[in-house]
Design an enzyme around this catalytic site. Sequence first.
Site, short mmCIF file in Angstrom:
data_model
loop_
_atom_site.label_atom_id
_atom_site.label_comp_id
_atom_site.label_asym_id
_atom_site.label_seq_id
_atom_site.Cartn_x
_atom_site.Cartn_y
_atom_site.Cartn_z
N GLU A 164 0.83 -1.21 0.00
CA GLU A 164 0.00 0.00 0.00
C GLU A 164 0.87 1.27 0.00
O GLU A 164 0.50 2.28 -0.59
CB GLU A 164 -0.94 -0.02 1.23
CG GLU A 164 -1.86 1.17 1.38
CD GLU A 164 -2.92 1.28 0.27
OE1 GLU A 164 -3.02 0.39 -0.60
OE2 GLU A 164 -3.64 2.29 0.27
N THR A 186 -11.15 8.61 -13.21
CA THR A 186 -10.19 8.03 -12.26
C THR A 186 -10.57 6.62 -11.83
O THR A 186 -9.80 5.94 -11.17
CB THR A 186 -9.99 8.96 -11.04
OG1 THR A 186 -8.82 8.55 -10.35
CG2 THR A 186 -11.20 8.93 -10.12
#
Length: 636
Positions: free
Chosen positions: A506, A617
């Site tokens: 992440e 997006t």
Amino acid sequence: MVLLRKVPGMPGWPAALGLRLPQKFLFLLFLSGLLTLCFGALFLLPDSSRFKRLFLPRRAAASASSSSSSASSAAASSTRDTDLPRSPPAAAEPRHASPAAPRRLRDKLRAAARLPGPPAHTAPGSRPQVRGAEPASAVPAAARDTRAAARFDYERFRQSLRHPPRGRRPAEEPETRARRMKVKEMMKFAWDNYKQYALGKNELRPLTKNGHIGNMFGGLRGATVVDALDTLYIMELEEEFQEAKKWVERSFDLNVNGEASLFEVNIRYIGGLLAAYYLTGEEVFKSKALELGEKLLPAFNTPTGIPRGVINLGSGMSWSWGWASAGSSILAEFGTLHLEFLHLSELSGNPVFAEKVTNIRKVLNRVEKPQGLYPNFLSPVTGNWVQHHVSIGGLGDSFYEYLIKSWLMSDKKDSEAKKMYDDALEAIEKHLVKKSAGGLTYIAEWRGGVLDHKMGHLACFSGGMIALGAEHAGEGRKQHYMDLAAEITNTCHESYARSDTKLGPEAFRFDTGTEAMATRLSERYYILRPEVVESYMYMWRLTHDPKYRQWGWEAVKALEKHCRVEAGFSGIRDVYTTTPTHDNMQQSFFLAETLKYLYLLFCEDDVLSLDDWVFNTEAHPLPVNHTNFKAKANVQ
Ligand code: DMJ
């Protein structure tokens, strides 16, 4: 007339006044003049439509009334493009009458006339902070549909495309074809399992074989259906696309009453529906997108017009995220509406959507930027920054993406967006782009002038974005930006290559001796995110360097090995172990983005060609404006 009637037993009253004939004549002349004047005034008063109805036949009265409301609304708002159909008349009756209706009506009139009025919000921090204007459903759906249908010419749009959306399918090497087919099989597997165990829920839980609803979408359901529509269509999974479409037609309920993220609803639902409409021409997608778009409008009812992050889709009440400092709005959220909202205006013929996002731009242009950078938190009340944290990853990311894509989507006419993008990128490069001791280029975060040498997975979209913008950079800058894009994409690939699973964490850091690796336990997870393969796809399209296809294929193999489970795909909790545990969640963006970008990586360039489409997006393709959008916002 009544005045002249003779009452029995009484002389007529002109006579009673003792007037002679010439005087009587003069008096009658004066009186008839007066009457003509009064009668004429009925037609000259600003809103005389009710009186007109008494004197004119029905049809003529209706058209007179509509032209008068149109003229007065144009006069009230000099900011609108006069070519456009007007917004519904300000005094339209709200669909659901309630005790709040008179205030709502007043608010609406104020808004229509752009009159300053006391803001409807309370102190920041308290929740809810804003009572929105009346829900957009005050506009009768039929009126909206007629107006939209009259305005948007789908056939003309299709003819304006340079390439068929699914490409022309020239012959290709068998390996590329086989890889593409593999990705298609993954999509079918992800969809089939979602359909079997979770249809109508937002996501699939592939280990427990059930659905997840969550609290991001305000009671809306079927996030995976809407996110998957265009991917299914592009991959020619016809039967599956029909299943998804049928669910939207029969079960997608917009009359919900819960707290939704404005940003998430916009990028996933509105983006997904718009893309599905543009690809297929199916009216159901358009009408759902418009209806949902109108439900988001009350979030903009703030003193600056910067929307708040959370909105109740039923009541229209909106407020800021509890975790956002001092009731602020988030750059990546209010800065990621532009593409979808311009299309909502184009399809509905209603400029209100375009006006909302144009105003956001104005506010951002007005506020001073520290070192030319855009901090992530802005007050919707004052229009000032609340905290100086700058990031091209989470909280900032897609704002930058939407600047360059707004320019591209405008067919390279929106030079304001291009300038904002160029200036922002220059500041980012000057202050945030760094090279590690091992030679890896990365983009750090900035906290009030102090650098945090960390890059999030989310920030890895920026390789693709910078490459996309490089094409159009000034003389001598193109190669520079292509190099920067390639270096960042390489760093993100390294974050995958240095893990045991070959999937990236992440967040990864450059400050403790290790490079491009997570150093905290809490940052080791991978939740099927798309940003790294997204950059591979753009880099492939723009350079045709085969390494990007190779890297994409490595990701496919890693996903198959570590994320594929019996009933779908799941995120993993630690990318640095070959026996990771699963998080039991198949994110909807895995179908919308990760698998779509991987598929496109192994397609010819004319499939969803970058000449015709920009990806929002959430990877939903929205068409470039080859047809000269009618809905122009003109906000002062
Ligand atoms: C997606 O929903 C979008 O890409 C968004 O802009 C940020 N992140 C997720 C996927 O990681």
